[in-house]
Write a protein that holds these residues in place. Structure first.
Motif, PDB file in Angstrom:
ATOM      1  N   SER A 161     -48.613 -15.904 -46.470  1.00  0.00           N
ATOM      2  CA  SER A 161     -47.439 -15.527 -45.864  1.00  0.00           C
ATOM      3  C   SER A 161     -46.750 -16.416 -44.776  1.00  0.00           C
ATOM      4  O   SER A 161     -45.501 -16.472 -44.641  1.00  0.00           O
ATOM      5  N   ALA A 163     -47.320 -16.662 -41.805  1.00  0.00           N
ATOM      6  CA  ALA A 163     -46.749 -16.031 -40.719  1.00  0.00           C
ATOM      7  C   ALA A 163     -46.899 -16.272 -39.710  1.00  0.00           C
ATOM      8  O   ALA A 163     -48.054 -16.883 -39.098  1.00  0.00           O
ATOM      9  N   PHE A 168     -45.326 -10.074 -40.450  1.00  0.00           N
ATOM     10  CA  PHE A 168     -45.482 -10.802 -41.956  1.00  0.00           C
ATOM     11  C   PHE A 168     -46.683 -11.094 -42.199  1.00  0.00           C
ATOM     12  O   PHE A 168     -46.956 -11.517 -43.574  1.00  0.00           O
ATOM     13  N   THR A 202     -40.377 -13.375 -47.090  1.00  0.00           N
ATOM     14  CA  THR A 202     -39.854 -13.101 -45.543  1.00  0.00           C
ATOM     15  C   THR A 202     -38.410 -12.773 -45.583  1.00  0.00           C
ATOM     16  O   THR A 202     -37.810 -13.911 -46.086  1.00  0.00           O
TER      17      THR A 202
END
Length: 232
Positions: A161, A163, A168, A202
């Protein structure tokens, strides 16, 4: 055998550009149905060590770090060691492997994100795996190029990810066919290519906002270095 669902590239607030505390990251990972996560903060393992210190996290924690090498970023999993910054990526890969860690080249062809693949193709071949799905690509051509390289040289492919905020976590999905639910077993399965990966993108607005904030932070840091010191 056990199938483990895992996100292999996550940042916490231990990263300079990370937003979420470790506990919040873990909570979101469990909500998303993940069995394991790799915490890979920028040039620090403080987030990973905080996660490992939790008595009952309810999820398998894979400690790691995203190392800033001379040619770009490198993920090292299975460690709480902080690797020296700015070294040649091939040297860092060799050092990590010598210590039994797993090495993954993340976002290898993204021109504005410390892409090792644009500077050291040999590093892609020497690493244990290549991140071919990174959720922070809104066009996808860099992901496709990474996947093409990995398939050509029969290198295991991973997803992350990447993230930097909790929402996310889990956008990078890896289904890993491991012998048992342990860090060592998961890393060994990845090395053997017993992994299937995919990711969810994303949103572009979030990605561009994060990128803008990163640029602002770098400019401020560089500007502060240029300020003349007061003479006493």
């Amino acid at each position: 055998m056990v199938l483990i669902t895992c996100d292999l590239h996550i940042h916490t607030s231990a990263s300079a550009d990370g937003k979420c505390p470790v506990k919040d990251v873990i909570t979101k990972a469990k909500e998303r149905g993940l069995d394991a996560i790799a915490i890979t903060d920028h040039d620090t393992t403080e987030g990973a060590k905080q996660a490992l210190a939790l008595k009952k996290p309810g999820i398998l924690i894979i400690p790691g770090i995203e190392v800033s090498t001379k040619q770009g970023h490198l993920l090292v999993l299975g460690t709480t060691k902080v690797f020296e910054l700015g070294k040649d990526v091939l040297e860092t890969i060799r050092e990590a492997k010598h210590e039994g860690c797993l090495t993954i080249v993340p976002h290898p062809y993204h021109r504005w994100r410390h892409a090792v693949g644009l500077h050291s193709p040999d590093a892609l071949r020497d690493a244990d795996a290549i991140e071919v799905f990174n959720s922070r690509y809104y066009i996808g051509t860099a992901n496709s190029r990474a996947a093409k390289f990995a398939k050509k040289y029969h290198i295991p492919m991973t997803a992350g990810s990447d993230a930097h905020t909790c929402q996310f976590v889990g956008y990078g999905i890896n289904i890993i066919d491991a012998e048992e639910r342990t860090v060592a077993s998961v890393l060994d399965a990845i090395r053997k290519g017993k992994i299937e990966s995919k990711c969810k993108k994303t949103p572009i607005r979030t990605y561009t906002s994060q990128s803008f904030n990163n640029v602002v932070r770098k400019v401020r840091r560089q500007t502060s270095r240029l300020k003349p010191r007061r003479m006493r």
